[in-house]
Design an enzyme around this catalytic site. Structure first.
Site, PDB file in Angstrom:
ATOM      1  N   ASP A 250       7.358  15.216 -36.008  1.00 45.82           N
ATOM      2  CA  ASP A 250       7.766  13.911 -36.520  1.00 45.82           C
ATOM      3  C   ASP A 250       9.158  13.534 -36.016  1.00 45.82           C
ATOM      4  O   ASP A 250       9.706  12.516 -36.402  1.00 45.82           O
ATOM      5  CB  ASP A 250       7.725  13.875 -38.049  1.00 45.82           C
TER       6      ASP A 250
ATOM      7  N   ASP B 104      12.581  18.660 -34.854  1.00 43.56           N
ATOM      8  CA  ASP B 104      11.750  19.301 -33.840  1.00 43.56           C
ATOM      9  C   ASP B 104      11.900  18.636 -32.468  1.00 43.56           C
ATOM     10  O   ASP B 104      11.111  18.886 -31.566  1.00 43.56           O
ATOM     11  CB  ASP B 104      10.279  19.372 -34.280  1.00 43.56           C
TER      12      ASP B 104
ATOM     13  N   ASP C 166       4.221  20.811 -36.058  1.00 40.80           N
ATOM     14  CA  ASP C 166       5.279  20.961 -37.033  1.00 40.80           C
ATOM     15  C   ASP C 166       4.642  20.750 -38.404  1.00 40.80           C
ATOM     16  O   ASP C 166       3.640  20.046 -38.521  1.00 40.80           O
ATOM     17  CB  ASP C 166       6.329  19.882 -36.741  1.00 40.80           C
TER      18      ASP C 166
ATOM     19  N   CYS D 180       3.641   1.695   2.430  1.00 41.29           N
ATOM     20  CA  CYS D 180       4.853   0.932   2.124  1.00 41.29           C
ATOM     21  C   CYS D 180       5.742   1.735   1.191  1.00 41.29           C
ATOM     22  O   CYS D 180       6.949   1.837   1.397  1.00 41.29           O
ATOM     23  CB  CYS D 180       4.531  -0.379   1.414  1.00 41.29           C
TER      24      CYS D 180
ATOM     25  N   CYS E 128       0.833  -1.191   0.000  1.00 45.74           N
ATOM     26  CA  CYS E 128       0.000   0.000   0.000  1.00 45.74           C
ATOM     27  C   CYS E 128       0.869   1.242   0.000  1.00 45.74           C
ATOM     28  O   CYS E 128       2.085   1.168   0.019  1.00 45.74           O
ATOM     29  CB  CYS E 128      -0.892   0.029   1.225  1.00 45.74           C
TER      30      CYS E 128
HETATM   31  P1  ADP Z   1       9.359  21.949 -40.712  1.00 43.00           P
HETATM   32  O1  ADP Z   1       9.509  22.845 -39.560  1.00 43.00           O
HETATM   33  O2  ADP Z   1       8.188  22.343 -41.564  1.00 43.00           O
HETATM   34  O3  ADP Z   1       9.309  20.503 -40.355  1.00 43.00           O
HETATM   35  P2  ADP Z   1      12.193  21.942 -41.239  1.00 43.00           P
HETATM   36  O4  ADP Z   1      12.585  22.813 -40.097  1.00 43.00           O
HETATM   37  O5  ADP Z   1      12.486  20.509 -41.142  1.00 43.00           O
HETATM   38  O6  ADP Z   1      10.661  22.175 -41.639  1.00 43.00           O
HETATM   39  O7  ADP Z   1      12.870  22.521 -42.545  1.00 43.00           O
HETATM   40  C1  ADP Z   1      12.668  23.856 -42.917  1.00 43.00           C
HETATM   41  C2  ADP Z   1      13.313  24.186 -44.218  1.00 43.00           C
HETATM   42  O8  ADP Z   1      14.733  24.032 -44.103  1.00 43.00           O
HETATM   43  C3  ADP Z   1      12.926  23.287 -45.363  1.00 43.00           C
HETATM   44  O9  ADP Z   1      11.757  23.729 -45.994  1.00 43.00           O
HETATM   45  C4  ADP Z   1      14.135  23.396 -46.273  1.00 43.00           C
HETATM   46  O10 ADP Z   1      14.040  24.560 -47.056  1.00 43.00           O
HETATM   47  C5  ADP Z   1      15.287  23.578 -45.324  1.00 43.00           C
HETATM   48  N1  ADP Z   1      16.000  22.328 -45.067  1.00 43.00           N
HETATM   49  C6  ADP Z   1      16.053  21.658 -43.910  1.00 43.00           C
HETATM   50  N2  ADP Z   1      16.814  20.556 -44.009  1.00 43.00           N
HETATM   51  C7  ADP Z   1      17.204  20.503 -45.295  1.00 43.00           C
HETATM   52  C8  ADP Z   1      17.994  19.603 -46.069  1.00 43.00           C
HETATM   53  N3  ADP Z   1      18.508  18.490 -45.535  1.00 43.00           N
HETATM   54  N4  ADP Z   1      18.185  19.888 -47.349  1.00 43.00           N
HETATM   55  C9  ADP Z   1      17.674  20.983 -47.911  1.00 43.00           C
HETATM   56  N5  ADP Z   1      16.935  21.864 -47.256  1.00 43.00           N
HETATM   57  C10 ADP Z   1      16.693  21.644 -45.965  1.00 43.00           C
HETATM   58 MG    MG Z   2       9.400  18.376 -39.662  1.00 47.57          MG
END
Ligand code: ADP
Ligand code: MG
Length: 750
Positions: free
Chosen positions: A625, A629, A431, A20, A17
């Site tokens: 995702d 983020d 996001d 404890c 409980c």
């Molecule tokens: P969100 O916040 O919508 O998930 P991200 O922060 O992942 O988007 O990316 C924002 C922007 O940064 C993309 O739209 C792209 O223009 C640029 N970007 C991010 N990572 C890459 C990559 N590996 N190659 C090219 N562009 C990128």
């Molecule tokens: Mg994203």
């Protein structure tokens, strides 16, 4: 500098409980080097943070010894060991045996009571009563006295202290009265002691049975992994088959699985192919096709196909399923904030109650000049009614049922407090890329600088993006592959989250990413054509010169519109939080119902946006995702990772939507709210039982003829625990409305 700290887990037996758990926590915190300790009653574990640099097995063993010495046998759990669930089934059968015995022994009084309505008073002779009540105390009642004694020796009190006191006092008094030690003709009440034990034992029995059921579902999941496996000895094609225990499997072994069977371990398909039902991991019941080299998971079932040979990659505690079950268990043991209140309450409860009972006795005996019997009866009733068992069970049982219910539908709760936070969340940040949108871009158009062709732009971009998991990167690589472009991987490539990728392609410095990032890198945009588009755009440059831009489009996820509408109806403000350009973000926000937008936010700033929203005092959630983020997911009061399959489960997020279905955001909110509502109801009930019961037991209502004898106080106390656990289990009956399709959600699956 912060001291390096280490966390270790103990398995602790014999906790019954909330007092404890309080005792074990206190014992642990009193040990040198321990900075925090939390104990979970339901799965019998303790997690301890130690400060010492030299925290090694020895200090773990020392802690276990200290807890053992306090009366709770303990041992150190290794890193990824799933603690065996406390044997609630055995506990339940023990409790059942005690309850039956107590009731059988109580028959003399039961018979006496049956006669009463007919005016026949059949009280058994006093010596029979003394013997039988004594037998109940030392037989089925012994466990209560043993627990109380164990606690008393350590200078502590225990829930059973109250039961032991109530029954013991009634018995000793009656014994003295019967022997004439208290003056002539003093009434005896042996039956109070007897029925008290009988009722409490009955309550414990019902409660352990119900608790076993709250635990059953999770344990049943692990049991889907078969106990034996068919192993191939020799060559892949015509090796010999032998049956072995799954515990004897090793990585690299090849096992044979037939339709209708479950995989005994995680692995990759080496021969054959099949369709599997992975719903236990993902909540998604559509069969998944598995070909050569595909991953399969232990416990998932082959629904069709032929003989499949799988090479074991992980077995036992290392399987994805064991990992998920472990995460849920740990989530259940990370107490929700609301739980701490209950714990603190119940820890101070027992001493308070004993004080109250003494006060009650004193008031009746001296102030009101009542008889000794009457004073004692009231004091005993107070002691018994106030057992805070129900209070201790209110939160954990509800969270346990809620999180297990979620797991069965692909909503993985990795943190017990997350359900409470989500239930109270007012703002949900989403996001954009990969969360609100599918995250599978199509290349719409390639714009080029003078004298550069689109193939060159794609070749450079794909060369840089090979190592990136970002959806944009995957789209660029896929497009280059489809166009048959020969891509040499870039040298020295490095990804700048939310910005782009830099590296060396064909011996020249190159960069791909957002415009601002390229400008930062000193790229000369020269004669670039004017681009006015609300498509996601990435720019490519080489040797400081702009080569071109790729315009990409992404689909909004199915069900996004319905989800956003449903959330708004639930009183939650959805907001879009993205690193993409404003025009793109605005278009997506319009598509899903016109929500507020924070655009062009870099990954680290996302965390700051969330922190700022929290600073206004609101409970803030973040749905992402997990790509770019992570910090924001971690910063939010509740981080919800949306994805599919088992990889996301390992990463960030307090809650993971395994099916990758957007409507599950709404279903998760409904689940969280239903769970929290149940917790509140439970706490309310427990509180009413305990608090309202005390004045009645103390005899405050006796001038109006209402009073509570100790044995009925025992009954009420037992029923309160039973009703709380039952109420938690009833959460299951709400499943159909919690997981109902979100109205207008076209991918609805219930
Ligand atoms: P969100 O916040 O919508 O998930 P991200 O922060 O992942 O988007 O990316 C924002 C922007 O940064 C993309 O739209 C792209 O223009 C640029 N970007 C991010 N990572 C890459 C990559 N590996 N190659 C090219 N562009 C990128
Ligand atoms: Mg994203």
């Amino acid at each position: 500098m912060t001291q390096p700290s280490r966390e270790l887990r103990l398995q602790v037996d014999g906790m019954t409980c909330a007092s404890c758990t309080a005792a074990v926590e206190r014992t642990l915190r009193a040990q040198p080097g321990v900075s925090s300790a939390t104990v979970q009653l339901l799965d019998g574990t303790a997690r301890v943070r130690t400060e010492e640099r030299s925290a090694d097995e020895k200090s773990g063993a020392t802690l276990a010894d200290a807890v053992t010495a306090a009366g709770y046998p303990a041992r150190v759990l290794s890193e990824d060991e799933v603690p065996p669930p406390p044997d609630v089934d055995r506990e339940a059968s023990d409790a059942g045996r005690r309850a039956r015995l107590a009731w059988v022994l109580s028959t003399p009084w039961v018979i006496g009571m049956v006669g009463m309505p007919f005016g026949v008073h059949l009280a058994p002779p006093a010596w029979v009563q003394a013997v039988v009540a004594g037998a109940i105390l030392v037989g089925p009642g012994r466990t209560f006295f043993a627990q109380a004694w164990r606690a008393a020796r350590g200078g502590r009190t225990h829930m059973d202290t109250l039961v032991a006191l109530g029954a013991g006092v009634s018995y000793l008094y009656s014994l003295a009265a019967w022997r004439g030690l208290l003056g002539r003709e003093s009434p005896i009440f042996f039956e109070s002691a007897a029925f008290l034990i009988a009722f409490i034992a009955l309550g414990k029995w019902l409660e352990t049975r119900a608790r076993a059921r709250t635990q059953g579902a999770l344990v049943a999941l692990l049991e889907r992994i078969p106990r034996t496996a068919v192993r191939l000895v020799g060559s892949l094609r015509d090796g010999e088959e032998e049956t072995v225990e799954v515990d004897d499997l090793a990585t690299g072994d090849r096992v044979v699985v037939l339709p209708g069977e479950a995989f005994p371990a995680d692995g990759v398909v080496r021969l054959g192919g099949c369709a599997t039902d992975e719903s236990m991991l993902t909540g998604e019941s559509v069969p998944v096709r598995k070909e050569k080299w595909d991953d399969v998971y232990g416990g998932t079932v082959v629904v069709s196909g032929g003989r499949t040979v799988v090479e074991v990659t992980a077995h036992g505690n290392a399987t994805a399923l064991a990992g998920i079950v472990r995460q849920v268990r740990e989530a259940q043991s990370h107490a929700a904030p609301i739980q701490r209140v209950a714990d603190q309450l119940s820890a101070i409860f027992v001493p308070t109650v004993i004080a109250l009972a003494t006060l009650t006795f004193g008031a009746w005996w001296w102030a009101l000049d009542a008889s000794l019997v009457k004073s004692l009866t009231h004091a005993c009733a107070v002691i018994v009614i106030a057992c805070p068992c129900a209070l201790g069970l209110a939160t954990p049982t509800a969270i346990m049922v809620g999180s297990t219910l979620g797991l069965e539908r692909g909503i993985l709760v990795k943190n017990g407090g997350a359900l409470e936070a989500l239930a109270r969340a007012k703002v949900l940040y989403f996001d954009k890329t990969g969360t609100v949108t599918e995250g599978s871009f199509d290349v719409d158009e390639v714009v080029t600088a003078d004298g550069v062709d689109s193939e060159e732009v794609l070749r450079v971009a794909a060369a840089l993006e090979r190592g990136s998991r970002h959806p944009v990167a995957e789209a660029l690589v896929a497009r280059a592959e489809r166009d048959g472009i020969d891509v040499q991987p870039a040298a020295d490539s490095s990804e700048h989250p939310g910005l782009g990728v830099t590296g060396v392609v064909e011996r020249l410095a190159a960069v791909v990413g957002r415009e601002s990032f390229l400008r930062e890198q000193g790229v000369d945009f020269g004669s670039r054509p004017h681009l006015e588009s609300d498509a996601s755009t990435v720019h490519v440059a080489r040797d400081g010169q702009w080569l071109g831009a790729v315009l990409l489009s992404d689909q909004v996820r199915a069900g996004a519109v319905a989800t956003i509408r449903a959330l708004t109806e639930l009183g939650i403000k959805p907001r879009l939080l993205t690193g993409d350009r404003k025009p793109v973000a605005e278009r997506v926000a319009q598509q899903i119902g016109g929500i507020r937008v924070d655009a062009e936010v870099l990954p680290n700033e996302k965390r700051r946006v969330v922190a700022a929203a929290r600073a206004t005092g609101e409970i803030v959630g973040m749905v992402g995702d997990g790509i770019n983020d992570g910090p924001a997911l971690a910063e939010a009061d509740v981080g919800i990772a949306i994805g599919s399959g088992t990889e996301v489960a390992k990463e960030t997020g307090d809650l993971v939507l395994l099916r990758g279905s957007f409507g599950d955001v709404v279903r998760a909110v409904r689940l969280a709210r239903a769970t929290l509502r149940r917790v509140r109801q439970n706490l309310g009930w427990a509180f009413v039982y305990n608090v309202a019961g005390i004045p009645i037991a103390a005899g405050l209502l006796s001038p109006w003829g209402v009073s509570l004898r100790p044995e009925f106080a025992g009954l009420a106390m037992a029923l309160s625990s039973v009703s709380v656990v039952t109420s938690s289990l009833l959460l299951r009956t709400r499943a159909s409305s919690i997981f109902a399709p979100v109205v207008g959600d076209d991918e609805a699956t219930a």
